[in-house]
Design a protein around this motif. Sequence first.
Motif, PDB file in Angstrom:
ATOM      1  N   UNK A  65       0.841  -1.203   0.000  1.00 54.65           N
ATOM      2  CA  UNK A  65       0.000   0.000   0.000  1.00 54.65           C
ATOM      3  C   UNK A  65       0.870   1.245   0.000  1.00 54.65           C
ATOM      4  N   UNK A  66       0.544   2.195  -0.872  1.00 52.10           N
ATOM      5  CA  UNK A  66       1.261   3.467  -0.891  1.00 52.10           C
ATOM      6  C   UNK A  66       0.777   4.301   0.286  1.00 52.10           C
ATOM      7  N   UNK A  67       1.688   4.654   1.191  1.00 51.45           N
ATOM      8  CA  UNK A  67       1.325   5.409   2.386  1.00 51.45           C
ATOM      9  C   UNK A  67       1.516   6.908   2.196  1.00 51.45           C
ATOM     10  N   UNK A  68       2.606   7.313   1.528  1.00 52.65           N
ATOM     11  CA  UNK A  68       2.892   8.735   1.379  1.00 52.65           C
ATOM     12  C   UNK A  68       3.841   8.961   0.216  1.00 52.65           C
ATOM     13  N   UNK A  69       3.774  10.166  -0.349  1.00 51.71           N
ATOM     14  CA  UNK A  69       4.750  10.617  -1.344  1.00 51.71           C
ATOM     15  C   UNK A  69       5.258  11.984  -0.910  1.00 51.71           C
ATOM     16  N   UNK A  70       6.436  12.335  -1.392  1.00 47.56           N
ATOM     17  CA  UNK A  70       7.021  13.613  -1.025  1.00 47.56           C
ATOM     18  C   UNK A  70       7.778  14.204  -2.207  1.00 47.56           C
ATOM     19  N   UNK A  71       7.809  15.525  -2.252  1.00 43.60           N
ATOM     20  CA  UNK A  71       8.592  16.267  -3.243  1.00 43.60           C
ATOM     21  C   UNK A  71       9.358  17.342  -2.486  1.00 43.60           C
ATOM     22  N   UNK A  72      10.602  17.556  -2.881  1.00 37.10           N
ATOM     23  CA  UNK A  72      11.428  18.540  -2.195  1.00 37.10           C
ATOM     24  C   UNK A  72      12.334  19.229  -3.206  1.00 37.10           C
ATOM     25  N   UNK A  73      12.497  20.527  -3.024  1.00 35.23           N
ATOM     26  CA  UNK A  73      13.486  21.295  -3.779  1.00 35.23           C
ATOM     27  C   UNK A  73      14.556  21.714  -2.777  1.00 35.23           C
ATOM     28  N   UNK A  74      15.825  21.434  -3.115  1.00 32.64           N
ATOM     29  CA  UNK A  74      16.929  21.650  -2.187  1.00 32.64           C
ATOM     30  C   UNK A  74      17.979  22.553  -2.821  1.00 32.64           C
ATOM     31  N   UNK A  75      18.463  23.503  -2.042  1.00 29.71           N
ATOM     32  CA  UNK A  75      19.587  24.348  -2.447  1.00 29.71           C
ATOM     33  C   UNK A  75      20.857  23.667  -1.960  1.00 29.71           C
ATOM     34  N   UNK A  76      21.916  23.722  -2.769  1.00 29.00           N
ATOM     35  CA  UNK A  76      23.228  23.253  -2.316  1.00 29.00           C
ATOM     36  C   UNK A  76      24.294  24.268  -2.668  1.00 29.00           C
ATOM     37  N   UNK A  77      25.328  24.327  -1.847  1.00 29.48           N
ATOM     38  CA  UNK A  77      26.412  25.285  -2.047  1.00 29.48           C
ATOM     39  C   UNK A  77      27.354  24.738  -3.098  1.00 29.48           C
ATOM     40  N   UNK A  78      27.618  25.557  -4.111  1.00 26.14           N
ATOM     41  CA  UNK A  78      28.568  25.179  -5.165  1.00 26.14           C
ATOM     42  C   UNK A  78      29.977  25.475  -4.724  1.00 26.14           C
TER      43      UNK A  78
END
Length: 78
Positions: A65-78
């Motif tokens: 059973x699918x319980x949850x989904x998530x989407x995230x946008x992340x900044x990273x230091x170059x």
Amino acid sequence: FLPRIFLRRKEFTPIGTVSMNIYFHAGAGELARHGDAPLLTVADGQAFSDGHFDHHGHVWSTDGSLLATTQQLVWYKE
């Protein structure tokens, strides 16, 4: 989920969440029935550019059973 960039780079990279959405596909009853049983998870990232990357995740119960989904946008230091 482990941030995807930690799997792509050997050195530590400072990061920060820009936005995050979590969608629950199971109700309180289904989550209670699941209890503390193990979870199955899948995470994926599509793009790394201009100091940002995306992160998508799915959380499944052991009965499929699918319980949850998530989407995230992340900044990273170059």
